[in-house]
Motif scaffolding. Structure first.
Motif, PDB file in Angstrom:
ATOM      1  N   LEU A  99      -8.399  -4.384  -1.016  1.00 57.26           N
ATOM      2  CA  LEU A  99      -7.047  -4.734  -1.791  1.00 57.26           C
ATOM      3  C   LEU A  99      -5.790  -4.971  -0.389  1.00 57.26           C
ATOM      4  O   LEU A  99      -5.905  -3.929   0.422  1.00 57.26           O
ATOM      5  CB  LEU A  99      -6.657  -4.026  -2.633  1.00 57.26           C
ATOM      6  N   ASP A 100      -5.173  -5.787  -0.523  1.00 60.69           N
ATOM      7  CA  ASP A 100      -4.194  -6.053   0.250  1.00 60.69           C
ATOM      8  C   ASP A 100      -2.799  -5.176  -0.031  1.00 60.69           C
ATOM      9  O   ASP A 100      -2.083  -5.726  -0.942  1.00 60.69           O
ATOM     10  CB  ASP A 100      -3.653  -7.479   0.457  1.00 60.69           C
ATOM     11  N   LEU A 101      -2.720  -4.066   0.208  1.00 51.73           N
ATOM     12  CA  LEU A 101      -1.894  -3.014  -0.565  1.00 51.73           C
ATOM     13  C   LEU A 101      -0.515  -3.510   0.256  1.00 51.73           C
ATOM     14  O   LEU A 101       0.671  -3.134  -0.484  1.00 51.73           O
ATOM     15  CB  LEU A 101      -2.291  -1.530  -0.027  1.00 51.73           C
ATOM     16  N   ALA A 102      -0.120  -4.009   1.396  1.00 50.65           N
ATOM     17  CA  ALA A 102       0.890  -4.264   1.901  1.00 50.65           C
ATOM     18  C   ALA A 102       1.666  -5.325   1.001  1.00 50.65           C
ATOM     19  O   ALA A 102       2.880  -5.386   0.646  1.00 50.65           O
ATOM     20  CB  ALA A 102       0.976  -4.732   3.483  1.00 50.65           C
ATOM     21  N   LYS A 103       0.874  -6.420   0.749  1.00 51.04           N
ATOM     22  CA  LYS A 103       1.331  -7.393  -0.226  1.00 51.04           C
ATOM     23  C   LYS A 103       1.775  -6.861  -1.538  1.00 51.04           C
ATOM     24  O   LYS A 103       2.757  -7.436  -2.295  1.00 51.04           O
ATOM     25  CB  LYS A 103       0.011  -8.374  -0.243  1.00 51.04           C
ATOM     26  N   LEU A 104       1.035  -5.801  -2.008  1.00 52.10           N
ATOM     27  CA  LEU A 104       1.229  -5.468  -3.429  1.00 52.10           C
ATOM     28  C   LEU A 104       2.496  -4.652  -3.455  1.00 52.10           C
ATOM     29  O   LEU A 104       3.502  -4.685  -4.182  1.00 52.10           O
ATOM     30  CB  LEU A 104      -0.112  -4.360  -3.552  1.00 52.10           C
ATOM     31  N   ALA A 105       2.870  -3.819  -2.275  1.00 50.44           N
ATOM     32  CA  ALA A 105       4.120  -3.178  -1.945  1.00 50.44           C
ATOM     33  C   ALA A 105       5.174  -4.147  -1.918  1.00 50.44           C
ATOM     34  O   ALA A 105       6.188  -3.960  -2.288  1.00 50.44           O
ATOM     35  CB  ALA A 105       3.916  -2.347  -0.665  1.00 50.44           C
ATOM     36  N   LYS A 106       5.015  -5.282  -1.222  1.00 51.54           N
ATOM     37  CA  LYS A 106       6.148  -6.220  -1.168  1.00 51.54           C
ATOM     38  C   LYS A 106       6.328  -6.617  -2.585  1.00 51.54           C
ATOM     39  O   LYS A 106       7.494  -7.068  -2.803  1.00 51.54           O
ATOM     40  CB  LYS A 106       5.594  -7.356   0.030  1.00 51.54           C
ATOM     41  N   GLU A 107       5.344  -7.208  -3.251  1.00 54.39           N
ATOM     42  CA  GLU A 107       5.709  -7.987  -4.543  1.00 54.39           C
ATOM     43  C   GLU A 107       6.136  -6.753  -5.549  1.00 54.39           C
ATOM     44  O   GLU A 107       7.170  -7.264  -6.284  1.00 54.39           O
ATOM     45  CB  GLU A 107       4.291  -8.528  -5.009  1.00 54.39           C
ATOM     46  N   ARG A 108       5.499  -5.809  -5.614  1.00 56.48           N
ATOM     47  CA  ARG A 108       6.123  -4.833  -6.683  1.00 56.48           C
ATOM     48  C   ARG A 108       7.175  -3.837  -6.148  1.00 56.48           C
ATOM     49  O   ARG A 108       7.808  -3.213  -7.280  1.00 56.48           O
ATOM     50  CB  ARG A 108       4.717  -3.924  -7.198  1.00 56.48           C
ATOM     51  N   ASN A 109       7.417  -3.695  -5.117  1.00 58.96           N
ATOM     52  CA  ASN A 109       8.422  -2.677  -4.554  1.00 58.96           C
ATOM     53  C   ASN A 109       9.363  -3.127  -3.595  1.00 58.96           C
ATOM     54  O   ASN A 109       9.783  -2.297  -2.836  1.00 58.96           O
ATOM     55  CB  ASN A 109       7.588  -1.354  -4.156  1.00 58.96           C
ATOM     56  N   GLY A 110       9.436  -4.694  -3.326  1.00 57.80           N
ATOM     57  CA  GLY A 110      10.195  -5.008  -2.388  1.00 57.80           C
ATOM     58  C   GLY A 110       9.913  -4.593  -0.881  1.00 57.80           C
ATOM     59  O   GLY A 110      10.747  -4.634  -0.086  1.00 57.80           O
ATOM     60  N   GLY A 111       8.541  -4.180  -0.620  1.00 57.13           N
ATOM     61  CA  GLY A 111       8.195  -3.870   0.505  1.00 57.13           C
ATOM     62  C   GLY A 111       8.769  -2.340   1.099  1.00 57.13           C
ATOM     63  O   GLY A 111       8.468  -1.843   2.060  1.00 57.13           O
ATOM     64  N   PRO A 147       3.407   0.530   3.619  1.00 57.67           N
ATOM     65  CA  PRO A 147       4.538   1.014   3.758  1.00 57.67           C
ATOM     66  C   PRO A 147       4.272   2.316   2.740  1.00 57.67           C
ATOM     67  O   PRO A 147       4.161   2.368   1.602  1.00 57.67           O
ATOM     68  CB  PRO A 147       5.707   0.273   3.078  1.00 57.67           C
ATOM     69  N   LEU A 148       4.120   3.478   3.100  1.00 60.34           N
ATOM     70  CA  LEU A 148       3.919   4.616   2.382  1.00 60.34           C
ATOM     71  C   LEU A 148       4.928   5.736   2.241  1.00 60.34           C
ATOM     72  O   LEU A 148       5.411   6.200   3.595  1.00 60.34           O
ATOM     73  CB  LEU A 148       2.612   5.484   2.754  1.00 60.34           C
ATOM     74  N   LYS A 149       5.208   6.437   1.247  1.00 58.53           N
ATOM     75  CA  LYS A 149       6.314   7.713   1.327  1.00 58.53           C
ATOM     76  C   LYS A 149       5.281   8.841   1.465  1.00 58.53           C
ATOM     77  O   LYS A 149       5.719   9.760   2.161  1.00 58.53           O
ATOM     78  CB  LYS A 149       7.164   7.691   0.097  1.00 58.53           C
ATOM     79  N   SER A 150       4.304   8.781   0.573  1.00 58.22           N
ATOM     80  CA  SER A 150       3.319  10.096   0.357  1.00 58.22           C
ATOM     81  C   SER A 150       2.062   9.797  -0.339  1.00 58.22           C
ATOM     82  O   SER A 150       2.005   8.727  -0.985  1.00 58.22           O
ATOM     83  CB  SER A 150       4.217  11.191  -0.373  1.00 58.22           C
ATOM     84  N   VAL A 151       0.994  10.446  -0.168  1.00 51.42           N
ATOM     85  CA  VAL A 151      -0.160  10.477  -0.771  1.00 51.42           C
ATOM     86  C   VAL A 151      -0.543  11.796  -1.338  1.00 51.42           C
ATOM     87  O   VAL A 151      -0.642  12.776  -0.641  1.00 51.42           O
ATOM     88  CB  VAL A 151      -1.330  10.141   0.215  1.00 51.42           C
ATOM     89  N   THR A 152      -0.470  11.903  -2.755  1.00 55.94           N
ATOM     90  CA  THR A 152      -0.717  12.962  -3.406  1.00 55.94           C
ATOM     91  C   THR A 152      -2.232  13.008  -3.955  1.00 55.94           C
ATOM     92  O   THR A 152      -2.191  12.097  -4.836  1.00 55.94           O
ATOM     93  CB  THR A 152       0.229  13.454  -4.522  1.00 55.94           C
ATOM     94  N   VAL A 153      -3.129  13.684  -3.514  1.00 60.47           N
ATOM     95  CA  VAL A 153      -4.345  13.469  -4.010  1.00 60.47           C
ATOM     96  C   VAL A 153      -5.271  14.794  -4.454  1.00 60.47           C
ATOM     97  O   VAL A 153      -4.973  16.059  -3.861  1.00 60.47           O
ATOM     98  CB  VAL A 153      -5.346  12.727  -2.867  1.00 60.47           C
ATOM     99  N   MET A 154      -6.150  14.713  -5.464  1.00 61.34           N
ATOM    100  CA  MET A 154      -7.098  15.586  -5.857  1.00 61.34           C
ATOM    101  C   MET A 154      -8.311  15.266  -5.161  1.00 61.34           C
ATOM    102  O   MET A 154      -8.769  14.688  -5.085  1.00 61.34           O
ATOM    103  CB  MET A 154      -7.638  15.529  -7.398  1.00 61.34           C
ATOM    104  N   VAL A 155      -8.674  16.397  -4.181  1.00 58.21           N
ATOM    105  CA  VAL A 155      -9.650  16.625  -3.111  1.00 58.21           C
ATOM    106  C   VAL A 155     -10.613  17.603  -3.390  1.00 58.21           C
ATOM    107  O   VAL A 155     -10.225  18.632  -3.884  1.00 58.21           O
ATOM    108  CB  VAL A 155      -9.334  16.073  -1.844  1.00 58.21           C
ATOM    109  N   GLN A 156     -11.963  17.652  -2.824  1.00 54.68           N
ATOM    110  CA  GLN A 156     -12.635  18.802  -2.822  1.00 54.68           C
ATOM    111  C   GLN A 156     -11.824  19.889  -1.902  1.00 54.68           C
ATOM    112  O   GLN A 156     -11.093  19.651  -1.046  1.00 54.68           O
ATOM    113  CB  GLN A 156     -13.889  18.358  -2.045  1.00 54.68           C
ATOM    114  N   LYS A 157     -11.776  21.123  -2.425  1.00 56.15           N
ATOM    115  CA  LYS A 157     -11.101  22.167  -1.760  1.00 56.15           C
ATOM    116  C   LYS A 157     -11.517  22.213  -0.211  1.00 56.15           C
ATOM    117  O   LYS A 157     -10.253  22.533   0.402  1.00 56.15           O
ATOM    118  CB  LYS A 157     -11.231  23.437  -2.558  1.00 56.15           C
TER     119      LYS A 157
END
Length: 286
Positions: free
Chosen positions: A105-117, A144-154
């Protein structure tokens, strides 16, 4: 609609749609309201936020995100889950569902369209076999990322936040800490999922740095050196780098760089900090 964090509700939905768990997608759905509250709190979701959720499953966490955020885009690879998500999330007008592989997925494009970049927050309960490619893909791309909060293997969470000298410290620790500041938010036991996974899990928040904490002349070289240093953990740093196919330095050049770094010839990669690896990369780049 009753929240899906109630296990009875989850069972009811799975039966209604005769849903079968797909091993290839590593599906384990959360069924614990306390854990969901912890994830929302750890991700620091507010009404100003646009959130990208990866792997919403049947929409359990999406319901919580939709109530906390301005807008949520949920990306789900399994087409069998799309009709379920359209049902379980029908009450929320701030959720968009995309049936796609997030790696394509083009996430930069998604951030631009949905969150003004502007930087977005990513929240995910990731299939454990694909955790690292997704997280590194997010950091290495220009999304453009602020944070990534993920559930992962311990075990993976422990590796992401490990420091030099510990058994968990390795290439993943350094790669993650080059891009982000890790914070372990919660340990999550197996009984919080349906079906129960074979391993313990943890929630980790990775807050993206605006600038990496170290300056380095050649980022690609830095990561090649880090990978080579941990490919054969038992070897000394010097031998690890000398044997690496992707590095073109002579044994003498490597020995000299390690000496200039002020390290003994017998030093192993796991003893070096991120700053020391950056300095080593600069010495070799010269």
């Amino acid at each position: 609609m009753e929240k899906l964090s109630n296990p009875q509700k989850t069972i009811e939905i799975l039966k209604k749609y005769q849903f079968n768990f797909q091993k290839k997608f590593g599906q384990n759905f959360l069924i614990d309201a306390h854990v969901l509250d912890k994830i929302i709190a750890a991700a620091e979701i507010t009404k100003e936020d646009f959130v990208l959720e990866i792997g919403p499953g049947i929409g359990t966490m999406t319901q919580y995100l939709a109530e906390a955020a301005r807008e949520v885009t949920a990306v789900e690879i399994d087409k069998n889950l799309i009709p379920i998500l359209e049902d379980t999330l029908s009450a929320y007008d701030n959720v968009q569902i995309i049936n796609e592989d997030v790696l394509k997925l083009d996430l930069a494009k998604l951030a631009k369209e949905r969150n003004g970049g502007q930087p977005m927050k990513v929240v995910a309960n990731l299939p454990y076999y694909i955790t690292t490619p997704i997280i590194m893909g997010l950091f290495e791309s220009s999304v453009p990322l602020k944070s990534v909060t993920v559930m992962v293997q311990k075990e993976v969470a422990m590796r992401m936040q490990a420091g030099p000298g510990s058994k968990d410290y390795g290439a993943l620790s350094l790669a993650v800490q080059y891009y982000a500041k890790p914070y372990l938010a919660a340990n999550v036991p197996q009984n919080c999922f349906m079906p129960r996974p074979n391993v313990g899990s943890a929630v980790i928040r990775l807050t993206r740095y605006e600038e990496p904490p170290v300056k380095v002349k050649d980022e690609k070289l830095l990561f090649a050196i880090i990978r080579a240093s941990f490919n054969q953990r038992r070897k000394t740093l010097q031998n690890g780098l000398s044997n690496a196919q992707e590095l073109a330095f002579s044994k003498e050049e490597i020995a000299e760089a390690i000496e200039r770094l002020g390290m003994p010839a017998s030093v192993r990669g796991e003893a070096l900090t991120l700053e020391e690896f950056a300095r080593l990369a600069d010495l070799l780049a010269e």
